[in-house]
Design a protein around this motif. Structure first.
Motif, PDB file in Angstrom:
ATOM      1  N   MET A 145       0.757  -1.239  -0.107  1.00  0.00           N
ATOM      2  CA  MET A 145      -0.185   0.021  -0.141  1.00  0.00           C
ATOM      3  C   MET A 145       0.892   1.227  -0.065  1.00  0.00           C
ATOM      4  O   MET A 145       0.671   2.238  -0.704  1.00  0.00           O
ATOM      5  N   LEU A 146       1.818   1.235   0.727  1.00  0.00           N
ATOM      6  CA  LEU A 146       2.970   2.295   0.769  1.00  0.00           C
ATOM      7  C   LEU A 146       4.060   2.320  -0.251  1.00  0.00           C
ATOM      8  O   LEU A 146       4.752   3.276  -0.262  1.00  0.00           O
ATOM      9  N   PHE A 147       3.813   1.429  -1.265  1.00  0.00           N
ATOM     10  CA  PHE A 147       4.870   1.390  -2.419  1.00  0.00           C
ATOM     11  C   PHE A 147       5.146   2.345  -3.325  1.00  0.00           C
ATOM     12  O   PHE A 147       5.888   2.940  -3.406  1.00  0.00           O
ATOM     13  N   PRO A 148       3.766   3.116  -3.746  1.00  0.00           N
ATOM     14  CA  PRO A 148       3.975   4.380  -4.415  1.00  0.00           C
ATOM     15  C   PRO A 148       4.472   5.358  -3.677  1.00  0.00           C
ATOM     16  O   PRO A 148       5.301   6.249  -4.254  1.00  0.00           O
ATOM     17  N   THR A 149       4.197   5.498  -2.402  1.00  0.00           N
ATOM     18  CA  THR A 149       4.951   6.726  -1.769  1.00  0.00           C
ATOM     19  C   THR A 149       6.331   6.434  -1.730  1.00  0.00           C
ATOM     20  O   THR A 149       7.161   7.313  -1.608  1.00  0.00           O
ATOM     21  N   MET A 150       6.854   5.238  -1.551  1.00  0.00           N
ATOM     22  CA  MET A 150       8.231   4.954  -1.209  1.00  0.00           C
ATOM     23  C   MET A 150       8.990   5.177  -2.634  1.00  0.00           C
ATOM     24  O   MET A 150      10.118   5.430  -2.381  1.00  0.00           O
ATOM     25  N   VAL A 151       8.329   4.715  -3.554  1.00  0.00           N
ATOM     26  CA  VAL A 151       8.818   4.972  -4.810  1.00  0.00           C
ATOM     27  C   VAL A 151       9.375   6.727  -5.120  1.00  0.00           C
ATOM     28  O   VAL A 151      10.142   7.186  -5.666  1.00  0.00           O
ATOM     29  N   ALA A 152       7.903   7.355  -4.757  1.00  0.00           N
ATOM     30  CA  ALA A 152       8.070   8.817  -4.934  1.00  0.00           C
ATOM     31  C   ALA A 152       9.365   9.362  -4.196  1.00  0.00           C
ATOM     32  O   ALA A 152       9.940  10.157  -4.480  1.00  0.00           O
ATOM     33  N   ILE A 153       9.308   8.778  -2.669  1.00  0.00           N
ATOM     34  CA  ILE A 153      10.302   9.208  -1.932  1.00  0.00           C
ATOM     35  C   ILE A 153      11.815   8.795  -2.435  1.00  0.00           C
ATOM     36  O   ILE A 153      12.643   9.671  -2.345  1.00  0.00           O
ATOM     37  N   GLN A 154      11.771   7.686  -2.989  1.00  0.00           N
ATOM     38  CA  GLN A 154      13.078   7.253  -3.720  1.00  0.00           C
ATOM     39  C   GLN A 154      13.808   8.509  -4.868  1.00  0.00           C
ATOM     40  O   GLN A 154      14.936   8.756  -4.819  1.00  0.00           O
ATOM     41  N   ILE A 155      12.739   8.742  -5.631  1.00  0.00           N
ATOM     42  CA  ILE A 155      12.939   9.818  -6.648  1.00  0.00           C
ATOM     43  C   ILE A 155      13.499  11.034  -6.068  1.00  0.00           C
ATOM     44  O   ILE A 155      14.240  11.788  -6.458  1.00  0.00           O
ATOM     45  N   LEU A 156      12.577  11.586  -5.169  1.00  0.00           N
ATOM     46  CA  LEU A 156      12.899  12.634  -4.523  1.00  0.00           C
ATOM     47  C   LEU A 156      14.205  13.007  -3.806  1.00  0.00           C
ATOM     48  O   LEU A 156      14.919  13.657  -3.986  1.00  0.00           O
TER      49      LEU A 156
END
Length: 248
Positions: free
Chosen positions: A108-119
């Protein structure tokens, strides 16, 4: 902000790695160990520059290897994201959590973590472009993003980054050096064992690739697992200092 205590964080890291060991070990094996092993065994082989190659030729080989390995490294990163959040959830959840619940939470938090990795990657990239020192400092300041996400279920990547920034105030360098020292120890051990294995298996044979890939995957998974534990311990220490008894 309280001063980060490396000794206490290391002791807590060891306690965390011992807790839920069967559950976290299973997740680590599937998400941290197996992807690296699969790439080491079945992924492309790195191309070596020809003897006497000039700088342009060396760079051409480097770029070719980078393009060949990039999809595989991205896949390993995505698996690692899920495994990291699931392990952290098991360690940081205030109530009992099963493996299934931890994995569901991580997905569920996967999209958030991907965005965090990019930022985070953009921030670190700018830091390293400016000078090496700002980039290293940012590594320490961003080290608690994943634990904050896993503990509090933060879906906004900016909120998660801001929480890590708040918790690591005046402690960025201490956290970076802690992670760096542990990483160096693991790297040295991996180089020693890898060198011995390479000599014993006569590098270049199929057996060498199998054994060396196994050693690489073991140390990569172990390094990731220890780093996750350190970040969780640092988070517990600094978050508890802000919110007393929060993990009691």
């Amino acid at each position: 902000m309280p001063k980060f205590d490396m000794g206490a964080a290391w002791d807590d890291s060891l306690n965390l790695m011992k807790s839920h060991s069967a559950l976290t070990g299973t997740i680590a094996a599937f998400f941290l160990f197996l992807p690296t092993l699969a790439v080491a065994w079945f992924g492309p082989l790195a191309t070596e520059p020809a003897t006497g190659a000039d700088f342009a030729q060396v760079m051409e080989v480097f770029q070719s290897n980078f393009r060949a390995f990039l999809p595989y490294q991205l896949a390993i990163t995505l698996f690692t994201i899920v495994g990291t959040v699931a392990i952290l959830r098991l360690w940081l959840a205030r109530t009992g959590t099963s493996v299934g619940e931890a994995l569901t939470f991580a997905l569920m938090l996967f999209p958030t973590m991907v965005a965090i990795q990019i930022l985070s990657g953009i921030m670190l990239g700018i830091g390293f472009l400016l000078l090496l020192i700002p980039g290293l400092y940012l590594l320490g300041r961003l080290a608690l993003v994943a634990p904050a996400v896993a503990d509090r279920g933060l879906y906004n990547p900016l909120t998660a980054i801001g929480e890590s920034w708040r918790l690591t105030e005046n402690n960025g360098w201490a956290i970076f050096f802690f992670l760096f020292l542990v990483g160096v120890v693991i790297l040295i051990a991996a180089l020693i064992v890898g060198g011995v294995v390479g000599i014993a298996t006569s590098g270049g044979s199929d057996l060498a690739r199998i054994v060396e890939g196994l050693v690489e995957a073991i140390f990569a998974a172990a390094g990731s697992f220890v780093s996750i534990a350190i970040s969780a311990a640092a988070y517990r220490q600094l978050a508890a200092s802000n919110l007393p008894n929060v993990f009691d």
